[in-house]
Design a protein around this motif. Sequence first.
Motif, mmCIF file in Angstrom:
data_model
loop_
_atom_site.group_PDB
_atom_site.id
_atom_site.type_symbol
_atom_site.label_atom_id
_atom_site.label_comp_id
_atom_site.label_asym_id
_atom_site.label_seq_id
_atom_site.Cartn_x
_atom_site.Cartn_y
_atom_site.Cartn_z
ATOM 1 N N THR A 59 22.965 -19.219 28.783
ATOM 2 C CA THR A 59 23.585 -18.260 29.653
ATOM 3 C C THR A 59 23.579 -16.956 29.822
ATOM 4 O OG1 THR A 59 25.024 -20.039 28.148
ATOM 5 C CG2 THR A 59 26.314 -17.761 28.975
ATOM 6 N N THR A 60 23.466 -15.676 28.967
ATOM 7 C CA THR A 60 23.798 -14.395 30.106
ATOM 8 C C THR A 60 21.967 -14.075 31.060
ATOM 9 O OG1 THR A 60 21.713 -13.942 27.663
ATOM 10 C CG2 THR A 60 24.442 -13.286 27.810
ATOM 11 N N GLY A 61 21.465 -14.822 30.427
ATOM 12 C CA GLY A 61 20.357 -14.977 31.789
ATOM 13 C C GLY A 61 20.370 -15.689 32.866
ATOM 14 N N LEU A 62 21.160 -16.795 33.017
ATOM 15 C CA LEU A 62 21.142 -17.483 33.438
ATOM 16 C C LEU A 62 22.534 -16.827 35.137
ATOM 17 C CD1 LEU A 62 22.084 -20.765 32.479
ATOM 18 C CD2 LEU A 62 20.173 -20.766 34.159
ATOM 19 N N ILE A 63 23.610 -15.565 34.623
ATOM 20 C CA ILE A 63 24.075 -14.888 34.926
ATOM 21 C C ILE A 63 23.242 -14.152 35.891
ATOM 22 C CG2 ILE A 63 25.567 -13.693 34.775
ATOM 23 C CD1 ILE A 63 27.043 -14.982 32.181
ATOM 24 N N GLN A 64 22.334 -13.515 35.207
ATOM 25 C CA GLN A 64 21.565 -12.154 35.897
ATOM 26 C C GLN A 64 21.026 -13.124 36.674
ATOM 27 O OE1 GLN A 64 22.140 -9.424 34.529
ATOM 28 N NE2 GLN A 64 20.738 -8.205 33.319
ATOM 29 N N GLN A 65 20.329 -14.373 36.831
ATOM 30 C CA GLN A 65 20.274 -14.588 37.761
ATOM 31 C C GLN A 65 21.063 -15.171 38.747
ATOM 32 O OE1 GLN A 65 17.239 -18.285 35.927
ATOM 33 N NE2 GLN A 65 17.660 -19.446 37.644
ATOM 34 N N MET A 66 21.731 -15.995 38.713
ATOM 35 C CA MET A 66 22.778 -16.116 39.515
ATOM 36 C C MET A 66 23.508 -15.060 40.382
ATOM 37 S SD MET A 66 23.897 -19.735 38.289
ATOM 38 C CE MET A 66 24.229 -19.140 37.133
ATOM 39 N N PHE A 67 23.954 -14.195 39.740
ATOM 40 C CA PHE A 67 25.033 -13.156 40.520
ATOM 41 C C PHE A 67 24.474 -11.361 40.440
ATOM 42 C CE2 PHE A 67 27.054 -17.189 38.542
ATOM 43 C CZ PHE A 67 28.341 -17.253 39.333
ATOM 44 N N GLN A 68 25.148 -10.857 41.399
ATOM 45 C CA GLN A 68 24.833 -9.981 41.368
ATOM 46 C C GLN A 68 25.981 -8.726 41.770
ATOM 47 O OE1 GLN A 68 22.181 -8.795 43.725
ATOM 48 N NE2 GLN A 68 19.680 -9.587 42.645
ATOM 49 N N GLY A 69 25.956 -7.077 41.281
ATOM 50 C CA GLY A 69 27.224 -6.834 41.645
ATOM 51 C C GLY A 69 28.112 -7.277 41.152
ATOM 52 N N ALA A 70 29.424 -7.405 41.651
ATOM 53 C CA ALA A 70 31.036 -7.125 41.332
ATOM 54 C C ALA A 70 30.743 -8.313 40.741
ATOM 55 C CB ALA A 70 32.011 -7.037 42.863
ATOM 56 N N SER A 82 34.078 -7.451 27.704
ATOM 57 C CA SER A 82 33.278 -8.269 28.862
ATOM 58 C C SER A 82 33.132 -7.195 29.372
ATOM 59 C CB SER A 82 34.885 -8.614 29.377
ATOM 60 O OG SER A 82 33.990 -9.115 30.855
ATOM 61 N N PRO A 83 33.668 -5.472 29.141
ATOM 62 C CA PRO A 83 32.688 -4.202 30.172
ATOM 63 C C PRO A 83 31.245 -4.361 29.469
ATOM 64 C CG PRO A 83 35.605 -4.324 30.345
ATOM 65 C CD PRO A 83 34.588 -5.583 29.224
ATOM 66 N N ASN A 84 31.386 -4.085 27.814
ATOM 67 C CA ASN A 84 30.124 -3.669 27.478
ATOM 68 C C ASN A 84 28.904 -4.655 27.351
ATOM 69 O OD1 ASN A 84 28.700 -1.854 24.987
ATOM 70 N ND2 ASN A 84 28.941 -3.638 23.692
ATOM 71 N N THR A 85 29.544 -6.521 27.470
ATOM 72 C CA THR A 85 28.277 -6.937 28.237
ATOM 73 C C THR A 85 27.829 -6.453 29.326
ATOM 74 O OG1 THR A 85 29.914 -8.894 26.473
ATOM 75 C CG2 THR A 85 28.104 -9.331 28.269
ATOM 76 N N THR A 86 28.606 -6.348 29.879
ATOM 77 C CA THR A 86 28.261 -6.502 31.991
ATOM 78 C C THR A 86 27.703 -4.596 31.385
ATOM 79 O OG1 THR A 86 30.373 -6.949 32.974
ATOM 80 C CG2 THR A 86 29.045 -5.719 33.807
ATOM 81 N N LEU A 87 28.222 -3.465 31.417
ATOM 82 C CA LEU A 87 26.898 -2.378 30.957
ATOM 83 C C LEU A 87 25.771 -3.007 30.614
ATOM 84 C CD1 LEU A 87 30.593 -0.447 30.807
ATOM 85 C CD2 LEU A 87 29.087 -0.042 32.714
ATOM 86 N N THR A 88 25.813 -3.240 29.659
ATOM 87 C CA THR A 88 24.611 -3.463 28.496
ATOM 88 C C THR A 88 23.263 -3.649 29.477
ATOM 89 O OG1 THR A 88 25.181 -3.504 26.478
ATOM 90 C CG2 THR A 88 23.644 -4.335 26.727
ATOM 91 N N LEU A 89 24.209 -5.330 30.156
ATOM 92 C CA LEU A 89 22.754 -6.074 30.214
ATOM 93 C C LEU A 89 22.884 -6.018 32.336
ATOM 94 C CD1 LEU A 89 23.680 -9.455 29.337
ATOM 95 C CD2 LEU A 89 21.961 -8.144 27.816
ATOM 96 N N THR A 90 23.040 -5.189 32.902
ATOM 97 C CA THR A 90 23.394 -4.835 34.427
ATOM 98 C C THR A 90 21.989 -4.508 34.914
ATOM 99 O OG1 THR A 90 24.773 -4.398 36.357
ATOM 100 C CG2 THR A 90 24.488 -2.385 34.514
#
Length: 496
Positions: A127-138, A392-400
Amino acid sequence: MTTVQTRPAAAGDRRRWQALAVCLVAGFMTLLDSSIVNVALPSMERGLGADAADVSWVVSGYALTFGLVLVPAGRLGDVRGRRAAFLLGLALFTVTSVACGLAPSSGWLVVFRLLQGAASGIVAPQTTGLIQQMFQGADRARAFGMLGSVVGISTAVGPPAGGLLIQAFGVHDGWRWVFYVNLPIGVAAFCAALRLLPRTPVAEKRREGADLTGVLLLGAGVLALMLPLVQEQQWTGRTKWALMPVAALLLAAFWRWERRQGKRGNDPLIDLELFSLRSFTLGVLLNVVYFGGFTTVFFVYTLYLQNGLGYGALAAGLASLPFAIGSAAGAALGGRLVVRHGRKLVVVGLVGVAVGLLAVIGAVQLVQGPGAAWVAALPLLLAGVGSGVTISPNTTLTLTRVPVRRAGAAGGILVTAQRIGSAAGIAAVGAVYFAHLANHGTFTRALQLGLLTAVGIILVALVLAIADLRERHAHPEPPMGDGPAPEPAERTPSRA
């Protein structure tokens, strides 16, 4: 011309968000099963004649196998394709859910729960990998905000959902429907995933070595670390803690092996250069500490309501809904604001959780009776909003800034940190709670001491977040929203 170019782009954008919805449904279902069974344990005891050891393994076995497969499954998705790994995990989870519901004995139920936990561990890092793959930025921040909502809601909504099912289908067989409910959801999600999930880009797919030694060392280390934690109450005596130095040795050996793999030009299970990213390292550490405090709240609170105040399973489960509602709202808000405010949001969220839990402690002191849940509802809502603004923000900041081709393994590390933190926190807070009950027998005071312990753990996370905030002011990183960071230095991986 403009119209012709816009339509395919809009269709592709819509398809990405639909694919995200499928991932979130599967993630919700698998995370829900880690908490929904808690209120069903008495029903299992009556329906199957299960003893305390059996029902303990129904809960802890799921957590163990879930934690064991996260990193290898994330790596599998990175190398062989996240879509295929997601479909495999979802199919296995659906089948094992039905098998749990059909279990003829407590022994078979434990076996199927172990397999179900492993299947859940396959799904989570994809799930986290697919989010990284499908989306960028905001858009990526917004997607992680939605994922954060799912994490918070699934944890809090499990007890009321389990209570409703047992109320509807009876105490004797109600526990079976806790598992059967996954069948229609799982089948629908699988069919939608077949149609919507993107395949791993050809440029990302690689045929690399499996690093079986790394898998075995990490698996043995995580098992030795988590086993005494998840069995803290059931495994009496102090011999269980002898596994802790064994875990430390195994994990140190794993770290050394992975470094050796990298120096030899082989492909490690975990790219240790991920930890050179400050945002990733701190995010993983915050996950361990925060989940050590956050998930313990429901553990001691539902015990207090059921055993101390005589609430039924449904009523005790519904009492946690304010936290779930607040968590969903906070995560959605955090996902929208994280690009602008960064780590400041995590600090604000942690303060909100600590203040909310301290208010719960005061509320149950003010009303020590059946009305305690009503008085604690507003403080729990505040704590839930804070939790959503934290996760939510910690997940974003960790993986961005994690390279997309390492997103699955990185997501596996992040979720493994959550599981270890949860297990350690429940062991610590549970020890305080049960020790006070054994010595004094007062449920209200036991709850207050347990929640104070949880607040202490959360304050440690707050100190870490503030320290990082100050470090960022002194040594700022590039602004978010411009896509992933440059990849760690290559070690000339083998390619087909």
